[in-house]
Design an enzyme around this catalytic site. Structure first.
Site, mmCIF file in Angstrom:
data_model
loop_
_atom_site.group_PDB
_atom_site.id
_atom_site.type_symbol
_atom_site.label_atom_id
_atom_site.label_comp_id
_atom_site.label_asym_id
_atom_site.label_seq_id
_atom_site.Cartn_x
_atom_site.Cartn_y
_atom_site.Cartn_z
ATOM 1 N N HIS A 144 0.802 -1.236 0.000
ATOM 2 C CA HIS A 144 0.000 0.000 0.000
ATOM 3 C C HIS A 144 0.832 1.283 0.000
ATOM 4 O O HIS A 144 0.522 2.235 0.718
ATOM 5 C CB HIS A 144 -0.957 0.011 1.196
ATOM 6 C CG HIS A 144 -2.061 -1.006 1.098
ATOM 7 N ND1 HIS A 144 -2.573 -1.457 -0.094
ATOM 8 C CD2 HIS A 144 -2.774 -1.655 2.071
ATOM 9 C CE1 HIS A 144 -3.545 -2.333 0.142
ATOM 10 N NE2 HIS A 144 -3.682 -2.483 1.443
ATOM 11 N N HIS A 218 -9.674 2.379 0.405
ATOM 12 C CA HIS A 218 -9.638 1.254 1.339
ATOM 13 C C HIS A 218 -10.725 1.333 2.412
ATOM 14 O O HIS A 218 -10.473 1.017 3.583
ATOM 15 C CB HIS A 218 -8.247 1.182 1.989
ATOM 16 C CG HIS A 218 -7.812 -0.199 2.374
ATOM 17 N ND1 HIS A 218 -8.438 -0.936 3.347
ATOM 18 C CD2 HIS A 218 -6.817 -0.982 1.917
ATOM 19 C CE1 HIS A 218 -7.831 -2.093 3.485
ATOM 20 N NE2 HIS A 218 -6.838 -2.155 2.613
ATOM 21 N N GLU A 354 -11.588 -3.247 -3.074
ATOM 22 C CA GLU A 354 -10.602 -2.284 -3.572
ATOM 23 C C GLU A 354 -10.432 -2.465 -5.075
ATOM 24 O O GLU A 354 -9.820 -3.424 -5.522
ATOM 25 C CB GLU A 354 -9.266 -2.511 -2.852
ATOM 26 C CG GLU A 354 -9.367 -2.435 -1.339
ATOM 27 C CD GLU A 354 -8.280 -3.243 -0.646
ATOM 28 O OE1 GLU A 354 -7.089 -2.910 -0.806
ATOM 29 O OE2 GLU A 354 -8.606 -4.226 0.044
HETATM 30 C C1 GLA Z 1 -5.359 -5.116 1.842
HETATM 31 C C2 GLA Z 1 -4.501 -6.315 1.826
HETATM 32 C C3 GLA Z 1 -4.638 -7.061 3.086
HETATM 33 C C4 GLA Z 1 -4.325 -6.180 4.261
HETATM 34 C C5 GLA Z 1 -5.229 -4.998 4.227
HETATM 35 C C6 GLA Z 1 -4.884 -4.034 5.323
HETATM 36 O O1 GLA Z 1 -6.653 -5.387 1.608
HETATM 37 O O2 GLA Z 1 -4.760 -7.151 0.733
HETATM 38 O O3 GLA Z 1 -3.775 -8.155 3.089
HETATM 39 O O4 GLA Z 1 -3.009 -5.787 4.227
HETATM 40 O O5 GLA Z 1 -5.137 -4.351 3.007
HETATM 41 O O6 GLA Z 1 -4.819 -4.628 6.562
#
Ligand code: GLA
Length: 389
Positions: A144, A218, A354
């Site tokens: 991220h 997110h 997402e």
């Molecule tokens: C995304 C990732 C997950 C996790 C979340 C945050 O969705 O795919 O594995 O890292 O973000 O916790």
């Protein structure tokens, strides 16, 4: 004589019609629901970051009363209130009460994600013969956008009001080599709340050097207000998904969902297959995978529909992106304080949808490209549309 009578009749009919139109017009005004209001946007202070940056919270309200609150810190959606079946507004996203909680430890609650949504293996990729090294903030992988991704920066905000919708334009200049990524990247995210209870998100970015970009949002949704999301009914317009290794990096193949727990082509509850014996569910600790959406050639199309039987709230996700990460909140562990409450969010208290390109694309030639050249403009669009039944 006859002609005079006809004329009289005609005049009478016309008068009756005018009266009818007048009556319907006045009753229309009288019936106008009290909740109907002009769309508006307001700003308030949401405190100061630990390093002294002022943070504002904008509240966008549409004519039907739907309300969304967005921070300049991380472009975070802190609340999203939509009408449920009973006509009452219900907050459908997870979040915190305080800025310090978002700063201290947030599992990306409600945040904008960049420059790269999801993982890049070993925090490394090569572009035009140069190897770039990113921070490894998720085991050996980069996640991220790094330790200070777009979820942790303060964006510049500009409110925009139009006749039937309100928008918040957020802009941010990510400097060359910020978090290890090449190029000065100028980013714009436009959140628009429409009168049809849709929250539209338009992403735009320009770079002065070849780089990689994969932006997303997110938000953790919970349409019931209950402690977990297992009884939500989900449909994904995807006949393929990306299997991952134990560190959640895609193996590179697109697997068919047929006869697997990953088949959401027909609506089913999130909980129905989540505990099944399956190596992929084991790797993800549940669902934490990228679904390859059908018909990328169409552009904007329905990616997901999710609803809750009791609240009656339905969320439809539309996007022009090729894929969608469906994450069932598996890492939520009871340590995150719940907003407007003394409680804490339990495991699977929310789910994320997402919209994005595939994880680890910079290292996978088989995946659609995430490379952006200086002469190009990166664009992406996602709509979260709410209805109730
Ligand atoms: C995304 C990732 C997950 C996790 C979340 C945050 O969705 O795919 O594995 O890292 O973000 O916790």
């Amino acid at each position: 004589m006859n002609a005079i009578m006809k004329n009289k009749n005609r005049t009478n009919q016309m008068m009756k019609k005018t009266l009818l139109i007048l009556i319907s017009f006045t009753s229309l005004i009288a019936c106008k629901t009290p909740e109907t209001q002009k769309a508006m946007i307001e700003k308030e202070s949401f405190g100061t970051t630990q390093d002294g940056r002022d943070v504002e919270r904008y509240t966008l309200v549409n004519s039907g009363g739907m309300r969304v609150q967005i921070l300049t810190y991380g472009g975070i959606i802190t609340s999203l209130e939509v009408p449920n079946r009973a006509g009452k507004l219900q907050d459908v996203v997870l979040g915190y009460d305080q800025l310090s909680d978002y700063e201290k430890s947030s599992p990306y609650f409600g945040a904008l994600i960049g420059r790269y949504g999801n993982r890049i293996a070993n925090g490394k990729f090569s572009l035009e013969g140069t190897e770039y090294t990113l921070v490894q903030n998720n085991g050996n992988n980069h996640l991220h956008g790094g330790t200070k991704g777009f979820d942790k920066v303060v964006w510049t905000a500009e409110p925009l009001e139009q006749e039937d919708k309100v928008s918040l334009k957020l802009t941010y200049l990510s400097k060359d080599m910020e978090e290890g990524y090449p190029g000065n990247l100028s980013v714009e995210v436009l959140y628009t709340l429409t009168s049809e209870n849709a929250l539209e998100i338009h992403y735009l970015a320009n770079t002065d050097k070849t780089t990689v970009v994969n932006l997303t949002q997110h938000s953790y949704f919970n349409l019931s207000g209950g402690k977990d999301i297992l009884d939500h009914i989900l449909q994904l317009n995807a006949s393929g998904y990306l299997p991952v290794d134990e560190t959640l990096i895609p193996t590179g193949i697109v697997a068919d969902v047929t006869n697997t727990p990953f088949d959401f082509t027909q609506p089913k509850t999130i909980g129905r297959d989540i505990e099944k014996e399956d190596v992929q569910l084991k790797n993800g600790l549940g669902y934490d995978h990228c679904w390859v959406l059908n018909h990328p050639e169409i552009g904007m199309r329905t990616a997901a529909i999710v609803s809750h039987p009791t609240s009656g709230i339905q969320l439809e996700v539309q996007t022009d992106e090729p894929a969608l990460q469906f994450y069932s909140g598996n890492f939520l562990d009871g340590s995150h304080p719940m907003k407007n409450s003394d409680g804490f969010y339990a495991k699977r208290a929310g789910f994320c949808l997402e919209t994005q390109h595939y994880p680890n694309s910079p290292n996978e030639e088989r995946f659609p490209s995430v490379v952006v050249q200086p002469e190009e403009t990166y664009t992406s669009k996602t709509i979260f549309k709410f209805t109730n039944k």
